[in-house]
Scaffold this motif. Structure first.
Motif, PDB file in Angstrom:
ATOM      1  N   SER B 152       1.588 -50.969  -7.851  1.00 16.46           N
ATOM      2  CA  SER B 152       0.316 -50.630  -7.603  1.00 16.46           C
ATOM      3  C   SER B 152       0.268 -50.223  -5.832  1.00 16.46           C
ATOM      4  O   SER B 152       1.281 -50.350  -5.446  1.00 16.46           O
ATOM      5  CB  SER B 152      -0.727 -51.733  -7.797  1.00 16.46           C
ATOM      6  OG  SER B 152      -0.233 -52.847  -7.047  1.00 16.46           O
ATOM      7  N   GLY B 153      -0.797 -50.031  -5.615  1.00 14.26           N
ATOM      8  CA  GLY B 153      -0.995 -49.731  -3.975  1.00 14.26           C
ATOM      9  C   GLY B 153      -0.456 -48.629  -3.508  1.00 14.26           C
ATOM     10  O   GLY B 153      -0.137 -47.508  -4.336  1.00 14.26           O
ATOM     11  N   VAL B 154      -0.512 -48.511  -2.226  1.00 16.66           N
ATOM     12  CA  VAL B 154       0.059 -47.624  -1.516  1.00 16.66           C
ATOM     13  C   VAL B 154       1.379 -46.969  -1.876  1.00 16.66           C
ATOM     14  O   VAL B 154       1.443 -45.684  -1.806  1.00 16.66           O
ATOM     15  CB  VAL B 154       0.275 -48.054  -0.032  1.00 16.66           C
ATOM     16  CG1 VAL B 154       0.735 -46.850   0.980  1.00 16.66           C
ATOM     17  CG2 VAL B 154      -0.870 -48.736   0.462  1.00 16.66           C
ATOM     18  N   GLY B 155       2.421 -47.606  -2.532  1.00 13.41           N
ATOM     19  CA  GLY B 155       3.575 -46.989  -2.699  1.00 13.41           C
ATOM     20  C   GLY B 155       2.969 -45.929  -4.073  1.00 13.41           C
ATOM     21  O   GLY B 155       3.889 -44.981  -3.698  1.00 13.41           O
ATOM     22  N   VAL B 156       2.427 -46.356  -4.851  1.00 11.61           N
ATOM     23  CA  VAL B 156       2.032 -45.398  -6.245  1.00 11.61           C
ATOM     24  C   VAL B 156       1.348 -44.319  -5.328  1.00 11.61           C
ATOM     25  O   VAL B 156       1.791 -42.812  -5.964  1.00 11.61           O
ATOM     26  CB  VAL B 156       1.265 -46.288  -7.011  1.00 11.61           C
ATOM     27  CG1 VAL B 156       0.624 -45.079  -8.006  1.00 11.61           C
ATOM     28  CG2 VAL B 156       1.898 -47.079  -7.745  1.00 11.61           C
ATOM     29  N   TYR B 157       0.440 -44.423  -4.353  1.00 13.32           N
ATOM     30  CA  TYR B 157      -0.437 -43.278  -3.997  1.00 13.32           C
ATOM     31  C   TYR B 157       0.460 -42.275  -3.296  1.00 13.32           C
ATOM     32  O   TYR B 157       0.553 -41.108  -3.330  1.00 13.32           O
ATOM     33  CB  TYR B 157      -1.314 -43.742  -2.969  1.00 13.32           C
ATOM     34  CG  TYR B 157      -2.133 -44.761  -3.670  1.00 13.32           C
ATOM     35  CD1 TYR B 157      -2.574 -44.714  -5.144  1.00 13.32           C
ATOM     36  CD2 TYR B 157      -2.701 -45.722  -2.758  1.00 13.32           C
ATOM     37  CE1 TYR B 157      -3.302 -45.565  -5.530  1.00 13.32           C
ATOM     38  CE2 TYR B 157      -3.635 -46.704  -3.389  1.00 13.32           C
ATOM     39  CZ  TYR B 157      -3.933 -46.609  -4.635  1.00 13.32           C
ATOM     40  OH  TYR B 157      -4.625 -47.514  -5.065  1.00 13.32           O
TER      41      TYR B 157
END
Lengths: 435, 336
Positions: B152-157
């Motif tokens: 989840s979070g920034v990594g995925v984005y």
């Protein structure tokens, strides 16, 4: 009961999810004094990188060694956190004593009671003359200073001399006007079939956005003039935006996006990798070329002007040292700020960081201390400060960019005419100023 | 919610068995049983409250204060540091009559919710049905499809920003295999929101797990009976499977609708400078609110925006609960 329960649960569910954004925690209360009775000054910066942290800590340590009543404690807060933490700390009445903050929003913070008025501490009329006037202007709110400029930056045209030679251009004659920029760029383009192997120039790569080009075209005038008049839809700005759009049309949005997708930093920076021959970027970009572009032949020049009779206006920014409202030791804090912005500390910062500093004397001194290419480039950045403009956030319309940027987007995407879109943007900003 | 449901279920089972008996001896037994049920119910209620106690305590002691404060702040010109003057409904007036970006952000958010909620719900159900098959290695597949939900979070984005890159991104490369020229996704105002919805679809694993659990709870006997009556696969799916999992669908829709309105991080991370993307196409409600609160310090106005969102979401949730009664089927029967 059942119904109430379901309702309560719904309420909790909704509010629970809604209150996702919470303010930062209050800083824990720390002892005001060291064991040997020195007053502790809290100093917050966002300089935590491998290069910057040792430099600022050396500056702080030097100061501590010279003091017998004060001890400065440097705290690093990440870039994304520092402003909100500062704000929360001010609201809680427990702020730091000195904080490094953004130069363009000083007046905004002054207006909202977040920074101490420094006029009471400045007894020396010549104090402000130590700094570049363009920087000093930004720290003034209603006639009084609320911060002291620390560092600044400026933007220059970097160009690849090897590519120049290859394209039959004189590597010692960088483009001076927009017209020249266009002809040079076309000569520097290198295509293989439909694909670009090298793009000569594209105005929005690097760090000179549409607003900077529009300012460059409009005689250094930003969106809002000093009297508070909104100047978004001037003839020159419309022309500048159309000019940028022209680049989109010539190179093609698809090519631009495709090219941009491969950009990275350091070795894969498009300029260092030789994929873009000219780029406007901040002076410190030089250190990336120096460290990652092995033996790259390049030159720097002022940002080209819209015509020969116009100036090479560039855009700058920077940071200030200020005392958050409610600091327990404002006088000691002021003494420390004086030291931070004085010749010695500023020279150290400038030479070690290759950064432009706000103190004029320190700038000159750093220029003389550096050697070789370092010196050559640093000199160019210092000279460029004369034509570098800063655009502080207007206190009446802090969100002006959110009204203008979407309009610029729509023009660059070919959805609207520049003159109409900027007219709308101007009216929208005007209405918020008059609010 | 589930405990409460379970209680109901048990209750009705007993009621049914009661009806079959009628002798006096049994009546006494019945009374005892009732008493037992009652105390059981009390105990269950208590257990329920105990389970949600951390939540309630947190809500009362940590959230209620700031919540009420923000309600008050929404009627002031609060800017955190220097002013807090009562201005009546000025902030709410500004929202509806002056702030154009309020409408833009509300529109963007609605667009996102209207498309993402049904699509991700359908996607999760479909995936759960596929993963409910008995094929070798199904456990691996389940893990594989659930995996994105863990990340989840920034990594995925950041990952998706690469996937969605117009020319070198995997998504457009895959489309080009079929001769489709993919859009510029995050660079094109018409495609930014669909891009986020697509990304959301990738991580339906969490919802899928819920559906998978409820699918396995559907009694086999029903399918057997249906097969004897000659029902086909589709009939079984629409007449048995779907109705039996409606409570979970309902739960999923309610929570993802509420969650959909909260969308913030995606836009903040995936647009340049977090400004809401090309032509404000990703300026979601919460991003606009955040900008007002932390970029411009208009905390009073931001508070009023927060409460307006609360009202909107609350209304939709109430409507959802009302409509839900019409289509959600509880095995226990006597749901009002």
């Amino acid at each position: 009961m059942k119904k109430i329960f379901v309702w309560a649960l719904t309420l909790i569910m909704v509010t629970g999810l809604l209150s996702g954004c919470s303010e930062t925690r209050e800083e824990s209360i720390e002892p005001k004094k060291t064991k040997d009775g020195k007053i502790i000054l809290d100093f917050w910066t966002f300089w935590g990188s491998e290069t910057r942290r040792p430099i600022i800590e050396k500056i702080v340590n030097d100061y501590n060694a010279s003091q017998d009543k004060v001890f400065v404690k440097h705290t690093f807060l990440p870039w994304g956190d520092i402003w909100t933490k500062n704000l929360a700390a001010i609201a809680a009445g427990k702020p730091a004593d000195v904080v490094i903050n953004d130069i363009n929003s000083v007046a905004h913070r002054a207006k909202n009671g977040q920074a101490e008025n420094l006029s009471q501490y400045i007894n020396d009329d010549g104090f402000k003359d130590k700094f570049y006037p363009e920087l000093w202007k930004t720290v003034i709110h209603e006639g009084d200073p609320y911060a002291v400029p620390f560092n600044t930056d400026t933007r220059l045209l970097f160009y690849n001399k090897t590519a120049f030679k290859e394209a039959g251009l004189d590597p010692n004659k960088p483009p001076k006007t927009w017209k020249e920029l266009e002809t040079y760029a076309q000569k520097l383009d290198k295509k293989k079939g439909d694909q670009y192997e090298r793009i000569g120039f594209y105005p929005l790569w690097g760090s000179f956005g549409p607003e900077s080009w529009m300012m460059n075209a409009d005689n250094g005038q930003g969106y809002i003039d000093e009297k508070g008049k909104v100047k978004v839809a001037t003839k020159e700005k419309v022309q500048a935006l159309n000019w940028i759009k022209g680049w989109n049309d010539r190179i093609g949005i698809d090519n631009i996006n495709a090219y941009k997708a491969d950009f990275g930093s350091e070795q894969s920076n498009p300029f260092i990798a030789g994929k873009v021959a000219m780029m406007v970027d901040v002076g410190t970009f030089y250190t990336q070329i120096r460290d990652y572009g092995k033996d790259m032949e390049f030159g720097v020049a002022p940002v080209p002007a819209i015509s020969e009779s116009d100036k090479n206006w560039s855009q700058g920014g920077g940071f200030v040292a200020e005392i958050p409202k409610g600091s327990d030791n404002p006088e000691e804090a002021w003494e420390f700020i004086k030291y931070l912005t004085d010749k010695e500390a500023q020279t150290y910062w400038a030479t070690k960081n290759f950064d432009n500093v706000a103190n004029k004397e320190a700038s000159e001194k750093a220029m003389n201390m550096l050697k070789g290419t370092d010196q050559e480039i640093y000199k160019a950045t210092v000279e460029n400060l004369d034509v570098t403009k800063l655009h502080p956030v207007p206190v009446d319309s802090p969100d002006y960019q959110s009204k203008i940027n979407p309009m610029i987007d729509s023009v660059l995407l070919g959805e609207r005419k520049a003159s109409d879109a900027l007219k709308d943007a101007e009216e929208s900003v005007e209405s918020s100023v008059g609010q | 919610m589930f405990i409460y449901e379970g209680g109901k279920k048990m209750d009705s089972v007993y009621v049914k068995s009661e009806n079959k008996k009628s002798s006096k001896a049994v009546k006494k037994q019945k009374m005892e049983k009732r008493h037992f049920i009652k105390s059981l119910r009390h105990r269950e209620e208590l257990a329920g409250y105990l389970f949600i106690a951390p939540w309630i305590i947190g809500f009362l002691f940590l959230m209620l204060g700031p919540l009420l404060f923000s309600l008050y702040a929404s009627f002031t010109n609060y800017n955190i540091t220097s002013q807090m003057k009562f201005v009546g409904f000025e902030n709410y007036k500004r929202m509806f009559t002056f702030d154009e970006l309020f409408w833009t952000s509300l529109w963007n958010t609605l667009y996102y919710v209207v498309f993402s909620v049904p699509i991700t719900t359908a996607g999760a159900i479909l995936l759960a049905v596929f993963l409910n098959q008995r094929v070798p290695g199904i456990k691996w597949y389940r893990t594989l499809f659930y995996l994105p939900a863990v990340l989840s979070g920034v990594g995925v984005y950041l990952l998706w920003m690469q996937l969605l890159s117009p020319s070198t991104g995997l998504v457009n490369i895959a489309l080009s295999w079929f001769g489709i020229e993919g859009p510029a996704w995050l660079y094109s105002p018409e495609w930014t929101k669909p891009a986020l919805i697509l990304m959301k679809l990738w991580s339906v694993g969490g919802g899928m797990l819920l559906y998978l659990a409820s699918l396995q709870g559907v009694p086999k006997t029903m399918y057997e009976a249906a097969e004897i009556d000659g029902a086909g696969t589709f009939q079984k799916f629409f007449k048995i499977t779907l109705p039996m999992i409606t409570p979970v669908i309902f739960f999923d829709i309610v929570t993802s609708l509420i969650g959909g309105f909260q969308i913030f991080q995606e836009a903040y991370v995936m647009t340049e400078n977090g400004d809401g993307g090309p032509v404000n196409s990703l300026l979601f409600y919460n991003l606009h609110m955040w900008n007002n609160a932390f970029e411009m310090f208009n905390m009073g106005y931001a508070s009023s925006m927060a409460w307006m969102l609360f009202v909107i979401v609350m209304l939709l949730t109430v409507i959802n609960l009302k409509i839900g009664k019409k289509w959600v089927y509880y095995e226990g029967g006597d749901q009002k």
